[in-house]
Design a protein around this motif. Structure first.
Motif: not given
Length: 138
Positions: A15, A43, A46-47, A54-55
């Motif tokens: 990130t 992205v 974040l995952s 949850r992503t």
């Protein structure tokens, strides 16, 4: 102290690099290669940080469909080679997606010594107050 798993540490790195590449790509007059790399790293990071399930739950909620469409549409448009249009769509989608987090972020930054002083300056304070007063929680 909160202990992070190895995948969360990797996600924080991805990130961070994603944000760096996005910022650097915008500084270099919207270089589409840097922006595309930054989007993919952001992205993916974040995952890794919050987990794949949850992503998906975060992005594909019914009330966030418009925001997700703008954000992911902007990512796609950057990837096909229109960086200016894609970044405008992405930024708009980003603000729609994360507007529930802005009051928390503004409250935190106001407690940081130097940044808090800067955020309370007359011209900046009114803008920050509008950003920080969002009633719409995530």
């Amino acid at each position: 102290m909160i202990s992070l798993s190895d995948s969360q540490k990797i996600g924080m790195g991805l990130t961070g690099f994603g944000v760096f590449f996005l910022f650097f790509g915008m500084i270099l007059f919207f270089d589409k290669a840097l922006l595309a790399i930054g989007n993919i790293l952001f992205v993916a990071g974040l995952s890794f940080v919050i987990g794949l399930e949850r992503t998906f739950k975060f992005f594909f909620q019914k009330h966030k469909a418009k925001a997700t469409g703008f954000f992911l549409g902007g990512v796609f448009i950057v990837l096909i080679g229109w960086p200016m249009v894609g970044m405008v769509l992405e930024i708009y989608g980003f603000f729609l997606l994360f507007r529930g987090f802005f009051p928390v972020a503004v409250g935190f930054i106001r407690r940081v010594p130097v940044l808090g002083y800067l955020m309370n300056l007359p011209g900046i304070s009114s803008f920050v107050d509008k950003v920080g007063e969002s009633n719409n929680m995530v």
